[in-house]
Scaffold this motif. Structure first.
Motif, PDB file in Angstrom:
ATOM      1  N   GLU A 154       0.992  -1.163  -0.071  1.00  0.00           N
ATOM      2  CA  GLU A 154      -0.016  -0.056   0.048  1.00  0.00           C
ATOM      3  C   GLU A 154       0.939   1.285   0.106  1.00  0.00           C
ATOM      4  N   GLU A 158       0.990   4.559  -2.225  1.00  0.00           N
ATOM      5  CA  GLU A 158       0.340   5.951  -1.412  1.00  0.00           C
ATOM      6  C   GLU A 158       1.390   5.817  -0.248  1.00  0.00           C
ATOM      7  N   ARG A 164       0.024   9.801  -3.760  1.00  0.00           N
ATOM      8  CA  ARG A 164       0.117   8.976  -4.687  1.00  0.00           C
ATOM      9  C   ARG A 164       1.425   8.901  -5.446  1.00  0.00           C
ATOM     10  N   ASP A 169      -1.497   5.390 -11.905  1.00  0.00           N
ATOM     11  CA  ASP A 169      -2.620   5.896 -12.535  1.00  0.00           C
ATOM     12  C   ASP A 169      -3.394   4.635 -13.321  1.00  0.00           C
ATOM     13  N   VAL A 170      -4.255   4.286 -12.731  1.00  0.00           N
ATOM     14  CA  VAL A 170      -5.132   3.266 -12.988  1.00  0.00           C
ATOM     15  C   VAL A 170      -5.691   3.222 -14.417  1.00  0.00           C
ATOM     16  N   ALA A 188      -8.085  -1.776 -10.807  1.00  0.00           N
ATOM     17  CA  ALA A 188      -8.906  -0.898  -9.688  1.00  0.00           C
ATOM     18  C   ALA A 188      -8.628  -1.714  -8.385  1.00  0.00           C
ATOM     19  N   GLU A 189      -8.485  -3.037  -8.420  1.00  0.00           N
ATOM     20  CA  GLU A 189      -8.560  -3.826  -7.330  1.00  0.00           C
ATOM     21  C   GLU A 189      -7.265  -3.841  -6.715  1.00  0.00           C
ATOM     22  N   PHE A 191      -4.599  -1.291  -6.916  1.00  0.00           N
ATOM     23  CA  PHE A 191      -4.071  -0.087  -6.714  1.00  0.00           C
ATOM     24  C   PHE A 191      -5.178   1.117  -6.163  1.00  0.00           C
ATOM     25  N   GLN A 192      -6.468   0.852  -5.831  1.00  0.00           N
ATOM     26  CA  GLN A 192      -7.273   1.662  -5.336  1.00  0.00           C
ATOM     27  C   GLN A 192      -8.132   1.091  -4.192  1.00  0.00           C
ATOM     28  N   ASN A 193      -8.833   1.869  -3.287  1.00  0.00           N
ATOM     29  CA  ASN A 193      -9.975   1.338  -2.217  1.00  0.00           C
ATOM     30  C   ASN A 193      -8.929   0.560  -1.359  1.00  0.00           C
ATOM     31  N   PHE A 194      -7.847   0.917  -0.867  1.00  0.00           N
ATOM     32  CA  PHE A 194      -7.141   0.139  -0.055  1.00  0.00           C
ATOM     33  C   PHE A 194      -7.751  -0.346   1.459  1.00  0.00           C
ATOM     34  N   HIS A 197     -10.235  -3.101   0.494  1.00  0.00           N
ATOM     35  CA  HIS A 197      -9.502  -4.471   0.081  1.00  0.00           C
ATOM     36  C   HIS A 197      -8.771  -4.945   1.430  1.00  0.00           C
TER      37      HIS A 197
END
Length: 218
Positions: A154, A158, A164, A169-170, A188-189, A191-194, A197
């Motif tokens: 993570e 970030e 970031r 960049d997704v 998106a799974e 590198f986002q919404n850590f 997840h």
């Protein structure tokens, strides 16, 4: 050198300064020379307290643990699941408070017995719930390694919350992987919404512990 009277130099002051400086320069930029400059002393003065950088990292990790314990409310009546959730969420929050926090913490050795009281209480909680000692240790270490590994990755994206790194960049990643639609969508799974997840992964770890050991109590 400043002639202004300063607090005495000790391990706690050096570690505190190092943790503050860590957020500015990261682990790679953190040197004994840089810390000495921040403290307005000569670098050799630090060697009275720490023989090398790893010794300092050990003290920094220990101080991170002290602060984490102070900010994490545990209850002797916790179930084993509640204890793992609290402990691992608290660890992740603590590590995210420092640039490269997971890298500093990983592989470091506590400089005292600051962790033993909580460890003893947690092992007692697990064995009372029906785990063998070996199972209790494995359950804790597996969830701990999951959290440490997750935060390491993570923070590779970030370094600090809301900051970031370039190259993650997704949308741009998806554009470059147009011929590989599943891999493109996986960005998106990855590198986002850590937060989401992390919680999903932690739930998987706990479910695996439950299924593997099936303790007699809960």
């Amino acid at each position: 050198m400043s002639t202004e009277k300063r607090p005495p130099l000790d391990r706690a002051r050096v570690a505190d300064t190092a943790l503050r400086l860590l957020n500015e320069v990261g682990l790679d930029g953190l040197s004994l020379r840089a810390i000495a400059r921040e403290l307005d002393v000569k670098a050799p003065a630090l060697y009275w307290h720490f023989k090398d950088k790893q010794a300092l990292l050990d003290e920094m990790a220990t101080e991170m643990y002290r602060r984490m314990v102070a900010g994490t409310a545990l209850d002797r009546l916790d179930t084993w699941r509640e204890r793992l959730l609290k402990a691992n969420r608290g660890l992740r929050a603590a590590l995210l408070g420092y640039r490269d926090g997971a890298k500093v913490y990983s592989g470091s050795r506590f400089t005292g017995l600051v962790h033993v009281e909580q460890m003893e209480e947690t092992l007692s909680l697990f064995t009372a719930a029906g785990f063998t000692l070996a199972q209790a240790v494995r359950a804790q270490s597996t969830s701990y390694h999951y959290t440490l590994g997750f935060v390491t990755e993570e923070q590779g994206v970030e370094p600090l919350p809301g900051e970031r790194r370039d190259g993650f960049d997704v949308a741009e990643r998806a554009r470059l992987m147009t011929d590989f639609p599943l891999s493109a969508a996986a960005g998106a799974e990855l590198f986002q919404n850590f937060d989401q997840h992390y919680e999903e992964g932690l739930a998987l770890v706990l479910a695996g512990i439950e299924r593997q050991y099936r303790p007699t109590g809960s």
